[in-house]
Design an enzyme around this catalytic site. Structure first.
Site, PDB file in Angstrom:
ATOM      1  N   GLY A  52       0.873  -1.171   0.000  1.00 41.16           N
ATOM      2  CA  GLY A  52       0.000   0.000   0.000  1.00 41.16           C
ATOM      3  C   GLY A  52       0.913   1.224   0.000  1.00 41.16           C
ATOM      4  N   ALA A  53       0.659   2.136  -0.953  1.00 42.63           N
ATOM      5  CA  ALA A  53       1.620   3.228  -1.185  1.00 42.63           C
ATOM      6  C   ALA A  53       1.979   4.033   0.076  1.00 42.63           C
ATOM      7  CB  ALA A  53       1.103   4.124  -2.301  1.00 42.63           C
ATOM      8  N   ARG A  82      10.183  -0.954  -5.334  1.00 44.03           N
ATOM      9  CA  ARG A  82       8.944  -1.018  -6.128  1.00 44.03           C
ATOM     10  C   ARG A  82       8.802   0.296  -6.901  1.00 44.03           C
ATOM     11  NH1 ARG A  82       3.751  -3.370  -3.304  1.00 44.03           N
ATOM     12  NH2 ARG A  82       3.284  -3.732  -5.497  1.00 44.03           N
ATOM     13  N   GLN A 180      -5.519  -8.897  -2.247  1.00 48.37           N
ATOM     14  CA  GLN A 180      -5.579  -7.862  -1.206  1.00 48.37           C
ATOM     15  C   GLN A 180      -7.001  -7.649  -0.681  1.00 48.37           C
ATOM     16  OE1 GLN A 180      -3.807  -7.565  -4.011  1.00 48.37           O
ATOM     17  NE2 GLN A 180      -1.939  -6.406  -3.714  1.00 48.37           N
ATOM     18  N   ASP A 220      -2.017   4.605  -6.235  1.00 49.82           N
ATOM     19  CA  ASP A 220      -0.577   4.443  -6.021  1.00 49.82           C
ATOM     20  C   ASP A 220       0.209   5.632  -6.561  1.00 49.82           C
ATOM     21  OD1 ASP A 220      -1.801   1.552  -6.087  1.00 49.82           O
ATOM     22  OD2 ASP A 220       0.020   1.537  -4.879  1.00 49.82           O
ATOM     23  N   LYS A 231      -4.187  -0.486  -8.273  1.00 47.72           N
ATOM     24  CA  LYS A 231      -4.089  -1.937  -8.437  1.00 47.72           C
ATOM     25  C   LYS A 231      -4.736  -2.414  -9.734  1.00 47.72           C
ATOM     26  CE  LYS A 231      -2.284  -4.167  -6.394  1.00 47.72           C
ATOM     27  NZ  LYS A 231      -0.895  -4.388  -6.845  1.00 47.72           N
TER      28      LYS A 231
HETATM   29  O1  MRU Z   1       0.639  -3.790  -4.693  1.00 44.37           O
HETATM   30  P1  MRU Z   1       0.078  -3.121  -3.458  1.00 44.37           P
HETATM   31  O2  MRU Z   1      -0.739  -4.064  -2.632  1.00 44.37           O
HETATM   32  O3  MRU Z   1       1.127  -2.370  -2.690  1.00 44.37           O
HETATM   33  O4  MRU Z   1      -0.915  -2.035  -4.075  1.00 44.37           O
HETATM   34  C1  MRU Z   1      -1.750  -1.241  -3.299  1.00 44.37           C
HETATM   35  C2  MRU Z   1      -2.892  -0.716  -4.070  1.00 44.37           C
HETATM   36  O5  MRU Z   1      -2.865  -0.668  -5.285  1.00 44.37           O
HETATM   37  C3  MRU Z   1      -4.069  -0.270  -3.344  1.00 44.37           C
HETATM   38  O6  MRU Z   1      -5.189  -0.352  -4.161  1.00 44.37           O
HETATM   39  C4  MRU Z   1      -4.092   1.062  -2.759  1.00 44.37           C
HETATM   40  O7  MRU Z   1      -5.174   1.752  -3.153  1.00 44.37           O
HETATM   41  C5  MRU Z   1      -3.027   2.013  -2.874  1.00 44.37           C
HETATM   42  S1  MRU Z   1      -2.461   2.246  -1.244  1.00 44.37           S
HETATM   43  C6  MRU Z   1      -3.716   2.990  -0.299  1.00 44.37           C
END
Ligand code: MRU
Length: 315
Positions: A52-53, A82, A180, A220, A231
């Site tokens: 999660g960002a 990442r 997730q 993100d 995502k």
């Molecule tokens: O690959 P992740 O699990 O780190 O990605 C997170 C996301 O894409 C979430 O949807 C999220 O909205 C972003 S963090 C609040």
């Protein structure tokens, strides 16, 4: 966030070590991953122990505390974990600036984490009025407290609306391949918020049957023109929401907005190992060829608005 009735954050620093709720183990077991050195932090980000960002950004800020004198080397190590989420880079730039001003690393990282939490709380307050009594909300992935230290981005308005006594229901996309959605389900279950987890390809079915009133997702990275990387699968949800006249909101703190990236096409989309698709529930044999982009971009035209700590925005 409440876990078995006790307040937790997903990222915190204690006794000279970084503590992370291990998101790889949930929802089956609740374990804490302890990072003692910068390599442990890089490992935790890469392997999605923390994900999660905004949570990744906070973990990286604390990573700099563990780096000692080797700040530039540490920044480089963390930058390469990442590529898509903007908060990681935002947090590292923040820590570099603070170090250059001679500030204490732990104080700076603590301040950074507090700002993220405050931002998410504000997102909750600004977003809760979009949710009326009886609203059915769809969300994708996990943009909850796990992904943001506390409250969440997409889940913050949901938490605040529920706390006001509104009768709400949340459809939670399963979110292949890393699932997730089960983290979101786990958070909602802990707080007693009514929900159902659905497979990713069921979202259109529920939207077309008028069982979804509102979509809220996290982000993100948000490009200057308003395109949103989130995502993988988010884009499809936005298009189907538009087709069914369902408002589609993106909830994100300012740390996720990236003014230096012009459009969604300029965002680097992380391509993750095919093993996640082959072995997610052991569905496929090794020989099946797989592509596994981890994020996609939703063009600005599908987004009704952005819920930020500064209020509702229309870019
Ligand atoms: O690959 P992740 O699990 O780190 O990605 C997170 C996301 O894409 C979430 O949807 C999220 O909205 C972003 S963090 C609040």
């Amino acid at each position: 966030m409440l876990i078995d009735g006790k307040e937790y954050r997903s990222v915190w620093f204690e006794d000279g070590k970084l503590h992370l709720i291990n998101q790889q183990k949930l929802p089956f077991s609740f374990e804490i991953f302890v990072a003692k050195k910068i390599e442990d932090v890089a490992f935790a980000i890469r392997e999605m122990i923390v994900r999660g960002a905004p949570a990744i950004g906070a973990a990286a800020a604390y990573g700099i505390v563990l780096a000692g004198e080797e700040i530039e080397e540490a920044i480089e190590k963390l930058r390469n974990t990442r590529p898509t989420g903007h908060d990681l880079f935002y947090a590292l730039d923040y820590m570099r600036r603070e170090m250059e001003r001679g500030r204490d690393a732990l104080n700076a990282a603590d301040r950074y984490a507090e700002e993220i939490i405050k931002g998410c709380r504000e997102i909750g307050k600004h977003g809760k009025d979009l949710i009326e009594d009886g609203t059915k909300i769809l969300t994708h992935c996990n943009a909850g407290a796990l992904a943001t230290i506390d409250y969440g981005t997409a889940l913050a308005p949901i938490r605040f609306a529920y706390a006001e006594g509104k009768n709400i229901f949340v459809y939670v996309d399963e979110t292949r391949p890393r699932l997730q959605g089960r983290l979101t389900a786990w958070e909602l279950e802990q707080e007693g918020i009514p929900y159902a987890l659905i497979v990713d390809n069921a979202a259109g079915y529920f939207m077309e049957r008028e069982e979804v009133d509102l979509v809220i997702v996290g982000a993100d990275r948000i490009a200057r023109n308003g395109d949103v990387a989130n995502k993988i699968g988010t884009y499809e949800k936005a298009v189907v929401a538009r087709e069914n006249n369902i408002p589609f909101y993106v909830a994100a703190p300012i740390s996720t907005f990236d003014p230096s990236t012009k459009t969604g096409r300029d965002i680097v989309i992380e391509d993750r190992d095919g093993v996640e698709v082959r072995e997610g529930g052991r569905l496929l044999p090794e020989w099946v060829k797989v592509r596994n982009p981890a994020f996609d971009v939703t063009p600005r035209k599908y987004i009704t608005g952005y819920i930020t700590e500064e209020g509702l925005k229309k870019l």
